[in-house]
Scaffold this motif. Structure first.
Motif, PDB file in Angstrom:
ATOM      1  N   PRO A  14      -5.643  -4.236  -7.332  1.00 22.56           N
ATOM      2  CA  PRO A  14      -5.857  -5.135  -6.189  1.00 22.56           C
ATOM      3  C   PRO A  14      -6.149  -6.594  -6.570  1.00 22.56           C
ATOM      4  CG  PRO A  14      -7.033  -3.078  -5.856  1.00 22.56           C
ATOM      5  CD  PRO A  14      -6.526  -3.075  -7.268  1.00 22.56           C
ATOM      6  N   LEU A  15      -6.647  -6.826  -7.769  1.00 23.17           N
ATOM      7  CA  LEU A  15      -6.902  -8.196  -8.211  1.00 23.17           C
ATOM      8  C   LEU A  15      -5.607  -9.005  -8.299  1.00 23.17           C
ATOM      9  CD1 LEU A  15      -9.456  -7.468 -11.079  1.00 23.17           C
ATOM     10  CD2 LEU A  15      -9.961  -8.292  -8.767  1.00 23.17           C
ATOM     11  N   TRP A  16      -4.507  -8.297  -8.539  1.00 20.52           N
ATOM     12  CA  TRP A  16      -3.204  -8.949  -8.669  1.00 20.52           C
ATOM     13  C   TRP A  16      -2.457  -8.984  -7.345  1.00 20.52           C
ATOM     14  CZ3 TRP A  16      -2.305 -11.525 -12.990  1.00 20.52           C
ATOM     15  CH2 TRP A  16      -3.103 -11.219 -14.085  1.00 20.52           C
ATOM     16  N   ALA A  17      -3.029  -8.381  -6.307  1.00 23.61           N
ATOM     17  CA  ALA A  17      -2.447  -8.400  -4.960  1.00 23.61           C
ATOM     18  C   ALA A  17      -0.978  -7.960  -4.972  1.00 23.61           C
ATOM     19  CB  ALA A  17      -2.598  -9.776  -4.322  1.00 23.61           C
ATOM     20  N   CYS A  18      -0.722  -6.832  -5.625  1.00 20.50           N
ATOM     21  CA  CYS A  18       0.639  -6.318  -5.658  1.00 20.50           C
ATOM     22  C   CYS A  18       0.603  -4.795  -5.598  1.00 20.50           C
ATOM     23  CB  CYS A  18       1.394  -6.800  -6.896  1.00 20.50           C
ATOM     24  SG  CYS A  18       0.708  -6.268  -8.466  1.00 20.50           S
ATOM     25  N   GLY A  19       1.749  -4.218  -5.331  1.00 19.08           N
ATOM     26  CA  GLY A  19       1.859  -2.775  -5.260  1.00 19.08           C
ATOM     27  C   GLY A  19       1.924  -2.135  -6.638  1.00 19.08           C
ATOM     28  N   LYS A  20       1.950  -0.806  -6.644  1.00 22.92           N
ATOM     29  CA  LYS A  20       1.952  -0.050  -7.896  1.00 22.92           C
ATOM     30  C   LYS A  20       3.146  -0.371  -8.779  1.00 22.92           C
ATOM     31  CE  LYS A  20      -0.507   3.943  -6.015  1.00 22.92           C
ATOM     32  NZ  LYS A  20      -0.413   5.373  -5.707  1.00 22.92           N
ATOM     33  N   THR A  21       4.311  -0.450  -8.175  1.00 20.13           N
ATOM     34  CA  THR A  21       5.528  -0.675  -8.946  1.00 20.13           C
ATOM     35  C   THR A  21       5.521  -2.060  -9.589  1.00 20.13           C
ATOM     36  OG1 THR A  21       6.751   0.809  -7.496  1.00 20.13           O
ATOM     37  CG2 THR A  21       8.059  -0.698  -8.845  1.00 20.13           C
ATOM     38  N   LEU A  22       5.196  -3.093  -8.816  1.00 17.08           N
ATOM     39  CA  LEU A  22       5.171  -4.450  -9.364  1.00 17.08           C
ATOM     40  C   LEU A  22       4.076  -4.588 -10.413  1.00 17.08           C
ATOM     41  CD1 LEU A  22       6.255  -7.301  -9.445  1.00 17.08           C
ATOM     42  CD2 LEU A  22       4.767  -7.851  -7.493  1.00 17.08           C
ATOM     43  N   PHE A  23       2.932  -3.953 -10.196  1.00 15.46           N
ATOM     44  CA  PHE A  23       1.848  -4.004 -11.176  1.00 15.46           C
ATOM     45  C   PHE A  23       2.311  -3.410 -12.502  1.00 15.46           C
ATOM     46  CE2 PHE A  23      -2.107  -2.295 -13.065  1.00 15.46           C
ATOM     47  CZ  PHE A  23      -2.831  -3.478 -13.155  1.00 15.46           C
ATOM     48  N   GLN A  24       2.943  -2.251 -12.450  1.00 16.96           N
ATOM     49  CA  GLN A  24       3.446  -1.617 -13.671  1.00 16.96           C
ATOM     50  C   GLN A  24       4.524  -2.467 -14.329  1.00 16.96           C
ATOM     51  OE1 GLN A  24       2.109   1.192 -15.170  1.00 16.96           O
ATOM     52  NE2 GLN A  24       3.362   0.400 -16.837  1.00 16.96           N
TER      53      GLN A  24
END
Length: 92
Positions: A14-24
């Protein structure tokens, strides 16, 4: 500063304000430091690495600068290990 303070993926993403796929994808691209193993199936992130990477991102570093910064953070993990033990890193 507690260098060994860890944070789980569910708290970090959540710190990066993105979904699971984009985070990975950001991890795979070297824009976020990779997690470390903390068990057979568990992983966590060094909190200081995440905070430092967020700081340079907010400061306006471009992707190549962030990737270099992340590479340096990950390289320093071996030095951190040496501060606490005489063992070699298991997460190389």
């Amino acid at each position: 500063m507690a260098l060994l303070e860890l944070t789980r993926k569910e708290q970090t993403r959540p710190l990066w304000a993105c979904g699971k796929t984009l985070f990975q994808q950001k991890i795979n691209d070297g824009l976020i430091p990779p997690p470390i193993k903390i068990g057979k199936r568990g992983v966590a992130f060094y909190k200081y690495e995440i905070n430092a990477t967020l700081a340079v991102t907010i400061a306006g570093y471009n992707d190549e600068q962030i990737k270099e910064f992340v590479r340096e953070l990950v390289a320093k993990r071996k030095n951190l290990l040496k501060q606490y033990t005489h063992l070699e890193a298991a997460n190389d």
